[in-house]
Design a protein around this motif. Sequence first.
Motif, PDB file in Angstrom:
ATOM      1  N   ASP A 288      51.200  62.380 132.777  1.00 50.20           N
ATOM      2  CA  ASP A 288      49.930  62.505 133.486  1.00 50.20           C
ATOM      3  C   ASP A 288      49.204  61.179 133.432  1.00 50.20           C
ATOM      4  OD1 ASP A 288      50.355  65.087 134.239  1.00 50.20           O
ATOM      5  OD2 ASP A 288      49.166  65.972 132.607  1.00 50.20           O
ATOM      6  N   LEU A 289      48.968  60.601 134.616  1.00 51.97           N
ATOM      7  CA  LEU A 289      48.172  59.378 134.768  1.00 51.97           C
ATOM      8  C   LEU A 289      46.808  59.869 135.239  1.00 51.97           C
ATOM      9  CD1 LEU A 289      51.152  58.443 134.836  1.00 51.97           C
ATOM     10  CD2 LEU A 289      50.570  56.941 136.733  1.00 51.97           C
ATOM     11  N   ALA A 290      45.897  60.155 134.301  1.00 52.89           N
ATOM     12  CA  ALA A 290      44.669  60.903 134.616  1.00 52.89           C
ATOM     13  C   ALA A 290      45.100  62.210 135.297  1.00 52.89           C
ATOM     14  CB  ALA A 290      43.720  60.063 135.456  1.00 52.89           C
ATOM     15  N   HIS A 291      44.605  62.530 136.508  1.00 50.45           N
ATOM     16  CA  HIS A 291      44.986  63.803 137.151  1.00 50.45           C
ATOM     17  C   HIS A 291      46.262  63.670 137.989  1.00 50.45           C
ATOM     18  CE1 HIS A 291      42.809  61.698 140.333  1.00 50.45           C
ATOM     19  NE2 HIS A 291      43.558  62.390 141.163  1.00 50.45           N
ATOM     20  N   ILE A 292      46.890  62.501 137.988  1.00 49.29           N
ATOM     21  CA  ILE A 292      48.095  62.294 138.805  1.00 49.29           C
ATOM     22  C   ILE A 292      49.330  62.611 137.949  1.00 49.29           C
ATOM     23  CG2 ILE A 292      49.447  60.620 140.126  1.00 49.29           C
ATOM     24  CD1 ILE A 292      46.761  59.004 140.376  1.00 49.29           C
ATOM     25  N   THR A 293      50.158  63.544 138.414  1.00 52.75           N
ATOM     26  CA  THR A 293      51.367  63.898 137.666  1.00 52.75           C
ATOM     27  C   THR A 293      52.567  63.154 138.240  1.00 52.75           C
ATOM     28  OG1 THR A 293      50.487  66.068 137.178  1.00 52.75           O
ATOM     29  CG2 THR A 293      52.853  65.810 136.934  1.00 52.75           C
TER      30      THR A 293
ATOM     31  N   ILE B 113      55.492  62.392 142.621  1.00 54.86           N
ATOM     32  CA  ILE B 113      54.151  61.890 142.275  1.00 54.86           C
ATOM     33  C   ILE B 113      53.138  62.734 143.048  1.00 54.86           C
ATOM     34  CG2 ILE B 113      52.545  59.942 142.274  1.00 54.86           C
ATOM     35  CD1 ILE B 113      54.931  58.041 142.407  1.00 54.86           C
ATOM     36  N   GLU B 114      52.182  63.334 142.333  1.00 56.76           N
ATOM     37  CA  GLU B 114      51.200  64.219 142.972  1.00 56.76           C
ATOM     38  C   GLU B 114      49.848  64.084 142.290  1.00 56.76           C
ATOM     39  OE1 GLU B 114      51.955  68.407 142.423  1.00 56.76           O
ATOM     40  OE2 GLU B 114      50.601  68.967 144.047  1.00 56.76           O
ATOM     41  N   PRO B 115      48.776  63.815 142.996  1.00 55.59           N
ATOM     42  CA  PRO B 115      48.647  63.542 144.429  1.00 55.59           C
ATOM     43  C   PRO B 115      48.859  62.053 144.709  1.00 55.59           C
ATOM     44  CG  PRO B 115      46.455  63.741 143.473  1.00 55.59           C
ATOM     45  CD  PRO B 115      47.445  63.933 142.345  1.00 55.59           C
ATOM     46  N   ILE B 116      49.709  61.791 145.674  1.00 58.73           N
ATOM     47  CA  ILE B 116      50.166  60.427 145.909  1.00 58.73           C
ATOM     48  C   ILE B 116      49.037  59.509 146.404  1.00 58.73           C
ATOM     49  CG2 ILE B 116      51.038  61.055 148.216  1.00 58.73           C
ATOM     50  CD1 ILE B 116      52.399  58.317 145.828  1.00 58.73           C
ATOM     51  N   GLN B 117      48.096  60.042 147.182  1.00 61.14           N
ATOM     52  CA  GLN B 117      47.065  59.149 147.757  1.00 61.14           C
ATOM     53  C   GLN B 117      46.105  58.630 146.693  1.00 61.14           C
ATOM     54  OE1 GLN B 117      46.854  62.401 147.847  1.00 61.14           O
ATOM     55  NE2 GLN B 117      44.718  62.947 147.485  1.00 61.14           N
TER      56      GLN B 117
ATOM     57  N   LEU C  48      43.592  70.337 144.784  1.00 65.49           N
ATOM     58  CA  LEU C  48      44.212  71.039 143.649  1.00 65.49           C
ATOM     59  C   LEU C  48      43.993  70.317 142.328  1.00 65.49           C
ATOM     60  CD1 LEU C  48      46.239  73.060 142.356  1.00 65.49           C
ATOM     61  CD2 LEU C  48      48.085  71.577 143.168  1.00 65.49           C
ATOM     62  N   LYS C  49      44.303  69.032 142.263  1.00 67.64           N
ATOM     63  CA  LYS C  49      44.396  68.418 140.940  1.00 67.64           C
ATOM     64  C   LYS C  49      43.136  67.693 140.491  1.00 67.64           C
ATOM     65  CE  LYS C  49      48.332  67.096 139.423  1.00 67.64           C
ATOM     66  NZ  LYS C  49      49.070  68.033 138.585  1.00 67.64           N
ATOM     67  N   SER C  50      42.489  66.958 141.393  1.00 70.68           N
ATOM     68  CA  SER C  50      41.280  66.242 140.941  1.00 70.68           C
ATOM     69  C   SER C  50      40.047  67.125 141.056  1.00 70.68           C
ATOM     70  CB  SER C  50      41.062  64.973 141.774  1.00 70.68           C
ATOM     71  OG  SER C  50      40.660  65.322 143.085  1.00 70.68           O
ATOM     72  N   ARG C  51      40.151  68.205 141.847  1.00 72.80           N
ATOM     73  CA  ARG C  51      39.026  69.112 142.159  1.00 72.80           C
ATOM     74  C   ARG C  51      37.913  68.373 142.909  1.00 72.80           C
ATOM     75  NH1 ARG C  51      41.581  73.463 142.378  1.00 72.80           N
ATOM     76  NH2 ARG C  51      39.600  74.539 142.640  1.00 72.80           N
ATOM     77  N   VAL C  52      38.260  67.249 143.506  1.00 76.02           N
ATOM     78  CA  VAL C  52      37.322  66.502 144.349  1.00 76.02           C
ATOM     79  C   VAL C  52      37.595  66.879 145.797  1.00 76.02           C
ATOM     80  CG1 VAL C  52      36.762  64.161 145.173  1.00 76.02           C
ATOM     81  CG2 VAL C  52      37.092  64.577 142.721  1.00 76.02           C
ATOM     82  N   LEU C  53      36.547  67.024 146.606  1.00 77.54           N
ATOM     83  CA  LEU C  53      36.727  67.337 148.027  1.00 77.54           C
ATOM     84  C   LEU C  53      37.320  66.132 148.744  1.00 77.54           C
ATOM     85  CD1 LEU C  53      36.163  69.163 150.529  1.00 77.54           C
ATOM     86  CD2 LEU C  53      33.899  68.106 150.631  1.00 77.54           C
ATOM     87  N   ARG C  54      38.393  66.360 149.496  1.00 80.47           N
ATOM     88  CA  ARG C  54      38.972  65.286 150.324  1.00 80.47           C
ATOM     89  C   ARG C  54      38.936  65.786 151.770  1.00 80.47           C
ATOM     90  NH1 ARG C  54      41.097  62.685 154.031  1.00 80.47           N
ATOM     91  NH2 ARG C  54      42.588  60.993 153.729  1.00 80.47           N
ATOM     92  N   PRO C  55      37.798  65.522 152.466  1.00 88.85           N
ATOM     93  CA  PRO C  55      37.719  65.997 153.848  1.00 88.85           C
ATOM     94  C   PRO C  55      38.775  65.307 154.694  1.00 88.85           C
ATOM     95  CG  PRO C  55      35.609  65.052 153.103  1.00 88.85           C
ATOM     96  CD  PRO C  55      36.647  64.702 152.086  1.00 88.85           C
ATOM     97  N   VAL C  56      39.288  66.000 155.700  1.00 89.46           N
ATOM     98  CA  VAL C  56      40.274  65.411 156.600  1.00 89.46           C
ATOM     99  C   VAL C  56      39.532  64.964 157.857  1.00 89.46           C
ATOM    100  CG1 VAL C  56      42.283  65.926 158.064  1.00 89.46           C
ATOM    101  CG2 VAL C  56      42.189  66.739 155.694  1.00 89.46           C
ATOM    102  N   VAL C  57      39.751  63.705 158.233  1.00 88.81           N
ATOM    103  CA  VAL C  57      39.083  63.154 159.416  1.00 88.81           C
ATOM    104  C   VAL C  57      40.022  63.376 160.581  1.00 88.81           C
ATOM    105  CG1 VAL C  57      38.057  61.088 160.404  1.00 88.81           C
ATOM    106  CG2 VAL C  57      38.122  61.384 157.902  1.00 88.81           C
ATOM    107  N   SER C  58      39.697  64.334 161.466  1.00 86.65           N
ATOM    108  CA  SER C  58      40.627  64.582 162.572  1.00 86.65           C
ATOM    109  C   SER C  58      39.887  64.580 163.899  1.00 86.65           C
ATOM    110  CB  SER C  58      41.374  65.905 162.360  1.00 86.65           C
ATOM    111  OG  SER C  58      40.494  66.933 162.059  1.00 86.65           O
TER     112      SER C  58
END
Length: 271
Positions: free
Chosen positions: A74-79, A94-98, A261-271
């Motif tokens: 675990d690299l902080a919340h990145i597995t 690697i999750e979450p990759i971004q 899922l993992k950071s519990r931070v909102l990641r809005p999708v710009v579409s």
Amino acid sequence: MLSEKSGPLGPEELAGYQRDGFVVRHSVLSQQECATWVAQVARAQGTALASIDLGAHEGEPVVGYTLDDNRFFDLAHITVQLEHDDLSGAVRVIEPIQDLIPAFNALIDDARLTAPMQQLVRDTSLSLWTAKLNVKSARSGSGFAWHQDAPYWTHDSDHVARLPNVMVLFEEATLENGCLRIIRGSHDRGLLPGCEDGRQLQGFYTHPQAFSTADEVALAAPAGSLIFFDPFCVHGSGPNLTDRGRSAVILTYQPGGYPTLKSRVLRPVVS
Ligand SMILES: O=C(O)CCC(=O)C(=O)O
């Protein structure tokens, strides 16, 4: 159900997704785009392994552990998951990759993915649930046992039925290098029973008596293809037996306004 189109899914594609649990669009990303993503995959592997070697990521200690003989960090919340049997320590997942390689944010907002996802999520406003890089290195890339994604997510989401996946193939996927396999129609059967074979993660693998491999579809497809699939689909894949990589990312979307899922931070999708 195969298609080469981009933009929203057509009626036949939507009917195929509803009937089978998946729909494939061939060669949506160009060869040049795929080559750029393969370079980003190599960068991601190098970045992850450097943090593991250093024992630290962004000033925080890296935490290593083993589940069912598989090595995780675990690299902080990145597995980061390494290949099980490979002494070279090749990266498997690697999750979450971004959150490790921000370049992947561009793919998350790409209209070729988000237009169909608005239909599958049934919301014009989207947010990201998770983004998983699956590397499957040449020769050492291992397979994924039959499973549904929904059981992994039921404790963290109250809308698992609205978490569709899209697998983006950066390299050609073949029978020999471990293309995705889906049990056609299994998405309609809800949460299926898990295995009871003593593995630590036994419950996450679908019990072999709960489905029939006669309904298996091997989704071999060219680089740049997109495979949209339902979170209740029973799916898996074999090992990479070839001398070439089979890298792909699986992006999972949800209605707008919900945290990842993992950071519990909102990641809005710009579409
Ligand atoms: O990459 C693959 O072949 C399958 C991956 C998979 O099933 C998963 O990550 O849930």
